[in-house]
Design an enzyme around this catalytic site. Sequence first.
Site, mmCIF file in Angstrom:
data_model
loop_
_atom_site.group_PDB
_atom_site.id
_atom_site.type_symbol
_atom_site.label_atom_id
_atom_site.label_comp_id
_atom_site.label_asym_id
_atom_site.label_seq_id
_atom_site.Cartn_x
_atom_site.Cartn_y
_atom_site.Cartn_z
ATOM 1 N N THR A 177 2.199 3.254 -6.992
ATOM 2 C CA THR A 177 2.344 3.747 -5.627
ATOM 3 C C THR A 177 1.628 5.090 -5.577
ATOM 4 O OG1 THR A 177 3.909 4.204 -3.823
ATOM 5 C CG2 THR A 177 4.560 4.910 -6.039
ATOM 6 N N VAL A 204 0.862 -1.172 0.000
ATOM 7 C CA VAL A 204 0.000 0.000 0.000
ATOM 8 C C VAL A 204 0.901 1.224 0.000
ATOM 9 C CG1 VAL A 204 -1.852 1.226 1.189
ATOM 10 C CG2 VAL A 204 -1.725 -1.275 1.315
ATOM 11 N N CYS A 205 0.615 2.160 -0.889
ATOM 12 C CA CYS A 205 1.338 3.426 -0.945
ATOM 13 C C CYS A 205 2.839 3.189 -1.113
ATOM 14 C CB CYS A 205 1.013 4.237 0.312
ATOM 15 S SG CYS A 205 1.381 5.998 0.196
ATOM 16 N N THR A 206 3.663 3.819 -0.269
ATOM 17 C CA THR A 206 5.118 3.724 -0.424
ATOM 18 C C THR A 206 5.684 2.398 0.058
ATOM 19 O OG1 THR A 206 5.383 4.882 1.692
ATOM 20 C CG2 THR A 206 5.491 6.214 -0.332
#
Length: 310
Positions: free
Chosen positions: A118, A98-100
């Site tokens: 991302t 998730v995300c970074t």
Amino acid sequence: MQILDLTGPVQVFASTNDACAASAHVPPYAWRMVATQPAHVTASSGIELGTQTLPTDNEPVDTLLIAGGPGVAAACQDVALLDWLRARSGQARRVGSVCTGAFLLATAGVLDGRRVTTHWSFCAELAHAFPQVRVESDPIFVRDGEIWTSAGVTSGIDLALAMVEEDLGRDIALAVARHLVVYLKRPGGQGQYSAALSLQVAEDCFGDLHDWMAAHLAYDLSLPRLAEQAAMSSRSFSRRYREATGMTPARAVEHLRIDEARRLLLETRLPMKRIAQRCGFGSEETLRRSFMRLLKVTPNDYRSRFGTTL
């Protein structure tokens, strides 16, 4: 970590268990929040969460999800953690971020040769740091085989719902989405951000103009007409607009028209010809070309992929 990167997916799995228990089915998911050492990990919001130690080699892992957040940079320097990720990623049925969190998987080599995403503000950095990874900046989440990656923050919920749909079917996933008061598939499809959102960087200079443009998509939005509405010469307007938004006026118009076409495709049964006219494309062919250029999909395919039965 960023708290929603972790709690968003966890709540999806927990709500899925509740939905299954309510219909007399065995809850399908059990999860653990793990770290290199069992501890109380503090999220960027200040909330503390208890974690367990990393699973040992003889403990099976079905789904491995990596949360993002400001701690990812330090985690990418943890040799023991990277070794563990490399080993367990090959054993898990699926691996996601998730995300970074994608940076940690990329550092471990898990994303080599894969299509990934991302948070939109980190896509360029990820692509530059890991040229062997195929970064896509627009999607909410990307699945490439057993590798799943999602965009920023709340997109972890989208990712987890897609996993539930794969595991248990659309009906269960839709019930969970309704319970959480979120969309199983977001309006507008999978785009991380809309044109209106991206243009907000120029709200002080051109906010009124953008409101006018959005209300007049079917009309003449040529450079001279926009410059006239902004009370500027065409040359000055073109230069100042690009400085403020990072795009040409023509490109901004196209993005706004695409956004409205996406909405109409999902929320109405209007034929393509009417949608093209209402959004200012003039013809179905112009609409189709813009969709292919910006979204890499035809309007018909977009409607069938992300639309719901009305």
